[in-house]
Design an enzyme around this catalytic site. Sequence first.
Site, PDB file in Angstrom:
ATOM      1  CB  THR A 206       1.542  -3.106 -36.174  1.00  0.00           C
ATOM      2  OG1 THR A 206       1.452  -4.519 -35.957  1.00  0.00           O
ATOM      3  CG2 THR A 206       2.999  -2.665 -36.088  1.00  0.00           C
ATOM      4  CG  HIS A 207      -4.088  -1.657 -37.404  1.00  0.00           C
ATOM      5  ND1 HIS A 207      -5.256  -1.452 -36.713  1.00  0.00           N
ATOM      6  CD2 HIS A 207      -3.683  -0.430 -37.819  1.00  0.00           C
ATOM      7  CE1 HIS A 207      -5.555  -0.151 -36.712  1.00  0.00           C
ATOM      8  NE2 HIS A 207      -4.618   0.475 -37.371  1.00  0.00           N
ATOM      9  CG  PHE A 208       0.142  -8.476 -38.634  1.00  0.00           C
ATOM     10  CD1 PHE A 208      -0.241  -8.709 -39.948  1.00  0.00           C
ATOM     11  CD2 PHE A 208       0.567  -9.554 -37.881  1.00  0.00           C
ATOM     12  CE1 PHE A 208      -0.214  -9.985 -40.475  1.00  0.00           C
ATOM     13  CE2 PHE A 208       0.600 -10.838 -38.403  1.00  0.00           C
ATOM     14  CZ  PHE A 208       0.214 -11.048 -39.706  1.00  0.00           C
ATOM     15  CD  GLU A 209       1.513  -6.006 -30.230  1.00  0.00           C
ATOM     16  OE1 GLU A 209       1.722  -6.469 -29.095  1.00  0.00           O
ATOM     17  OE2 GLU A 209       1.460  -4.785 -30.451  1.00  0.00           O
TER      18      GLU A 209
ATOM     19  CG  ASP B 190       5.378 -11.282 -47.271  1.00  0.00           C
ATOM     20  OD1 ASP B 190       5.484 -12.482 -46.938  1.00  0.00           O
ATOM     21  OD2 ASP B 190       4.716 -10.908 -48.253  1.00  0.00           O
TER      22      ASP B 190
ATOM     23  CG  ASP C  95      12.671  -0.802 -51.848  1.00  0.00           C
ATOM     24  OD1 ASP C  95      12.722  -1.238 -50.679  1.00  0.00           O
ATOM     25  OD2 ASP C  95      13.228  -1.376 -52.805  1.00  0.00           O
TER      26      ASP C  95
ATOM     27  CE  LYS D 164       4.688 -21.507 -52.778  1.00  0.00           C
ATOM     28  NZ  LYS D 164       4.192 -21.478 -54.163  1.00  0.00           N
TER      29      LYS D 164
ATOM     30  CD  GLU E 213       3.260  -0.267 -46.679  1.00  0.00           C
ATOM     31  OE1 GLU E 213       3.101  -1.079 -47.616  1.00  0.00           O
ATOM     32  OE2 GLU E 213       3.585  -0.599 -45.522  1.00  0.00           O
TER      33      GLU E 213
ATOM     34  CD  GLU F  77       6.185   1.067 -38.592  1.00  0.00           C
ATOM     35  OE1 GLU F  77       5.595   0.026 -38.246  1.00  0.00           O
ATOM     36  OE2 GLU F  77       5.615   2.178 -38.673  1.00  0.00           O
TER      37      GLU F  77
END
Length: 213
Positions: A192-195, A119, A96, A123, A69, A44
């Site tokens: 994920t926590h974001f989901e 992310d 990375d 822009k 991460e 991941e």
Amino acid sequence: MGRRALPKLDPQLNLSANFRTLEELPQPWNPSELFAMDAPLEIEVGSGKGLFLQNAALTCPEHNFLGIEVAQKYARFTAARLAKRDLRNALAVHGDGLRLLREIVPDNALSAVHVYFPDPWWKKRHHKRRVLSEPFLADVYRTLGPQGKLHFWTDVKAYFDATLELIAAHTDFEGPLAVPEKPPEHDLDFRTHFERRTRLNEDPVYRAEFIKE
């Protein structure tokens, strides 16, 4: 919305089986130095707080999972949640993810690569910083074995569409294959926590799966 502060880690918790830095990974590549068993490996990229790694390691004990991460505090937090559950088939790495695939992982070494809610770099002048770039996708394709899978989820429709176009133009993946949304069985039954946060806000999640033929 920024990330919430993480709870403090138990200083008595032994992270040695579940945490490495990128520089500590074996070169040449040898997963047997990292995991207790020889098994298919899934990576991941951008593991955040480690919810995916934890749940995947619990539900698929016949596979090994490595999450990388770039933020050290999140990598260590992930290692701690793995260590608390004595999950020897999951490892958190600080570093990375692009370098991991480009410089360390050899050809045909992986069974899956997971990229969840990267992310979007909104822009236009920052789009070159996106994880899902042509060079990264080339490394994903190279490091996956036959029938290996790329999983990509995001809550940004424009990023999703642009990435699908990039994959179609620059790789030989089969897909995109649809990934149906399933109802959670409990409060942390999300990738994920974001989901979790996105779905609780009733915002859409765009999902796709690709297979290396």
